[in-house]
Write an enzyme that holds these catalytic residues in place. Structure first.
Site, PDB file in Angstrom:
ATOM      1  N   CYS A  31       0.801  -1.221   0.000  1.00  0.00           N
ATOM      2  CA  CYS A  31       0.000   0.000   0.000  1.00  0.00           C
ATOM      3  C   CYS A  31       0.839   1.278   0.000  1.00  0.00           C
ATOM      4  O   CYS A  31       0.273   2.376   0.060  1.00  0.00           O
ATOM      5  CB  CYS A  31      -0.959  -0.012   1.179  1.00  0.00           C
ATOM      6  SG  CYS A  31      -2.034  -1.460   1.154  1.00  0.00           S
ATOM      7  N   HIS A  43      -1.675   8.492   6.067  1.00  0.00           N
ATOM      8  CA  HIS A  43      -2.113   7.195   5.536  1.00  0.00           C
ATOM      9  C   HIS A  43      -3.525   6.918   6.038  1.00  0.00           C
ATOM     10  O   HIS A  43      -4.389   6.539   5.261  1.00  0.00           O
ATOM     11  CB  HIS A  43      -1.122   6.114   5.984  1.00  0.00           C
ATOM     12  CG  HIS A  43      -1.294   4.811   5.299  1.00  0.00           C
ATOM     13  ND1 HIS A  43      -1.260   4.674   3.924  1.00  0.00           N
ATOM     14  CD2 HIS A  43      -1.493   3.565   5.790  1.00  0.00           C
ATOM     15  CE1 HIS A  43      -1.441   3.403   3.607  1.00  0.00           C
ATOM     16  NE2 HIS A  43      -1.591   2.712   4.712  1.00  0.00           N
ATOM     17  N   GLU A  56       0.587   5.823  13.394  1.00  0.00           N
ATOM     18  CA  GLU A  56       0.809   7.068  12.655  1.00  0.00           C
ATOM     19  C   GLU A  56       0.780   8.280  13.586  1.00  0.00           C
ATOM     20  O   GLU A  56       1.517   9.248  13.387  1.00  0.00           O
ATOM     21  CB  GLU A  56      -0.245   7.200  11.552  1.00  0.00           C
ATOM     22  CG  GLU A  56       0.197   8.101  10.431  1.00  0.00           C
ATOM     23  CD  GLU A  56      -0.650   7.935   9.187  1.00  0.00           C
ATOM     24  OE1 GLU A  56      -1.700   7.273   9.253  1.00  0.00           O
ATOM     25  OE2 GLU A  56      -0.252   8.483   8.152  1.00  0.00           O
ATOM     26  N   LYS A  65      -9.102   8.189   3.214  1.00  0.00           N
ATOM     27  CA  LYS A  65      -9.636   6.828   3.122  1.00  0.00           C
ATOM     28  C   LYS A  65     -11.064   6.716   3.666  1.00  0.00           C
ATOM     29  O   LYS A  65     -11.767   5.764   3.338  1.00  0.00           O
ATOM     30  CB  LYS A  65      -8.682   5.850   3.809  1.00  0.00           C
ATOM     31  CG  LYS A  65      -7.363   5.721   3.048  1.00  0.00           C
ATOM     32  CD  LYS A  65      -6.413   4.732   3.666  1.00  0.00           C
ATOM     33  CE  LYS A  65      -5.152   4.605   2.832  1.00  0.00           C
ATOM     34  NZ  LYS A  65      -4.327   5.824   2.753  1.00  0.00           N
ATOM     35  N   HIS A 112      -9.645   2.348   1.124  1.00  0.00           N
ATOM     36  CA  HIS A 112      -8.208   2.104   0.985  1.00  0.00           C
ATOM     37  C   HIS A 112      -7.966   1.554  -0.411  1.00  0.00           C
ATOM     38  O   HIS A 112      -8.277   0.398  -0.705  1.00  0.00           O
ATOM     39  CB  HIS A 112      -7.727   1.125   2.050  1.00  0.00           C
ATOM     40  CG  HIS A 112      -6.239   1.064   2.174  1.00  0.00           C
ATOM     41  ND1 HIS A 112      -5.388   1.522   1.183  1.00  0.00           N
ATOM     42  CD2 HIS A 112      -5.435   0.603   3.175  1.00  0.00           C
ATOM     43  CE1 HIS A 112      -4.145   1.345   1.570  1.00  0.00           C
ATOM     44  NE2 HIS A 112      -4.144   0.797   2.778  1.00  0.00           N
ATOM     45  N   PHE A 148       1.799  -3.345   4.221  1.00  0.00           N
ATOM     46  CA  PHE A 148       2.174  -4.688   4.649  1.00  0.00           C
ATOM     47  C   PHE A 148       3.679  -4.899   4.446  1.00  0.00           C
ATOM     48  O   PHE A 148       4.308  -4.278   3.601  1.00  0.00           O
ATOM     49  CB  PHE A 148       1.408  -5.729   3.835  1.00  0.00           C
ATOM     50  CG  PHE A 148      -0.018  -5.937   4.286  1.00  0.00           C
ATOM     51  CD1 PHE A 148      -0.548  -5.266   5.368  1.00  0.00           C
ATOM     52  CD2 PHE A 148      -0.839  -6.825   3.610  1.00  0.00           C
ATOM     53  CE1 PHE A 148      -1.859  -5.461   5.782  1.00  0.00           C
ATOM     54  CE2 PHE A 148      -2.156  -7.042   4.015  1.00  0.00           C
ATOM     55  CZ  PHE A 148      -2.666  -6.362   5.095  1.00  0.00           C
TER      56      PHE A 148
END
Length: 400
Positions: free
Chosen positions: A159, A292, A303, A322, A327, A386
């Site tokens: 991502c 993010h 974060e 998002k 996402h 990931f």
């Protein structure tokens, strides 16, 4: 060689074009809704943000819509929108000096799923479609359709791929490997990814709420965002406006877990600091941050820690998209680069859709409820993924 972002294109769950996306973001709307385009065995009521069927109509011919895979439709439509925004006709450029960098985490996986269904059901399947399935196929098809003959790359660091793509575009220009780079990310939802995130219990059944006290997971999204990154020399030669510089980029790895982030945010903080160092800027110079912001419990907490570590007492406005478009995996960082460019151009930060009751543990200045006017010259976008991948990019408005 300095690199400038001269055009933006998007195909999002709000439709085709950046304007549709920007308007919806500023209005605080969300495209997350019950999934309709894919049926996944054993899963009902899954939430997702899907690209509407007519989103690419203005950018693709009827044969292209009939024959291209959905991910390729998204990428090609976003690329043409970005080129139009840049006022750039590729026919007037040296094709050997044009590059394509398109990240994806899924590629055209629906092809493989269709193939398996056909085998299990004993029905016919055109095996030639399998040639479009590898990750590299979307960037390659884009290059072939547009007549690009320079470097063609397909970065895949989950991502964070879209943010990496923008950083790689800057590197290609800075190293004089290309005059023009079409960079970004593209995805199309498929059964595998919907079922996979459900198995991980990473998805919400209610709403996507980044940095909200009630957050309980993400919703997947799809689409494509591409930007035109151009050398200052090339932009000047054709009289293009070069107002947004891709000033720096950074990468890091948590190296702690395949799917969970480092709890202390140290990896994400290293990527942000690397991007700032690459740009020759201190954290105090950042006027706005695109987070993010997945709305999962652990990512948002990570974060919060990372941004607090990087910025200390300096609290730039933070926004996340998002909650609005889900996402979008490899496309997420590219969408966020588009957002940052818009913020720098218009001096408006969209609200973080879904964030209503700010997490008491969050000391960040999350923009929520309504757009906020800012005087912004520097924007930082951060992505985490990931396998502990982190990427960040710094955009700077050229004040000259």
């Amino acid at each position: 060689m300095r690199a400038f972002l001269t055009g933006c294109g998007a195909v999002s769950p709000f439709g085709g074009g950046v304007e549709a996306l920007w308007t919806a973001l500023c209005e605080g709307r969300s495209a997350v809704a019950p999934l309709r385009g894919i049926a996944v065995d054993g899963l009902a009521g899954v939430l997702a943000a899907e690209v509407p069927p007519d989103a690419v109509a203005a950018y693709l011919s009827h044969p292209e819509r009939a024959h291209l895979e959905r991910i390729d439709q998204h990428a090609l439509a976003a690329a043409r929108a970005a080129l139009a925004d840049a006022g750039l006709e590729l026919g007037g450029c040296d094709p050997n000096r044009i590059a394509v960098v398109v990240g994806t985490t899924l590629g055209a996986m629906p092809i493989g799923e269709g193939y398996l269904r056909a085998r299990q059901g004993g029905t016919a399947f055109d095996a030639r479609r399998l040639l479009g399935m590898p990750y590299a196929a979307t960037a390659a098809r884009l290059a072939r359709t547009l007549g690009v003959r320079g470097p063609v790359l397909s970065p895949s660091i989950a991502c964070a791929s879209g943010t990496l793509a923008v950083g790689l575009a800057r590197d290609l220009v800075a190293l004089d490997r290309a005059d023009v780079v079409l960079a970004g990310g593209a995805e199309a939802l498929c059964e595998f990814v919907v079922a996979g995130f459900a198995c991980l219990r990473a998805t919400t059944a209610t709403a996507v709420r980044p940095f909200d006290a009630r957050r309980d997971g993400l919703a997947l999204g799809e689409g494509a965002a591409l930007v035109v990154v151009e050398s200052a020399r090339h932009a000047a030669r054709r009289g293009a406006t070069a107002a947004i510089e891709v000033a720096g980029s950074g990468l890091s790895a948590d190296a702690v877990h395949m799917t969970a982030p480092a709890r202390d945010g140290a990896g994400a903080a290293r990527a942000m600091r690397a991007a700032l160092a690459d740009a020759g800027l201190d954290a105090d110079a950042v006027d706005v941050v695109s987070a993010h912001g997945t709305a999962t419990v652990f990512n948002d907490a990570m974060e919060m820690a990372a941004l607090a570590a990087v910025f200390g007492d300096h609290r730039p406005p933070v926004s996340g998209i998002k909650g609005a478009i889900g996402h979008t995996l490899a496309a997420a960082g590219a969408f966020e680069a588009v957002l940052c460019a818009r913020v720098l151009r218009h001096g408006v930060v969209p609200p973080t859709a879904g964030c209503e009751e700010l997490d008491p543990a969050c000391a960040l200045d999350i923009v929520r409820g309504a757009p906020r006017r800012v005087r912004a010259s520097v924007a930082l976008s951060t992505s985490s993924a990931f396998a502990g991948n982190n990427a960040a990019v710094v955009l700077r408005r050229d004040e000259r």
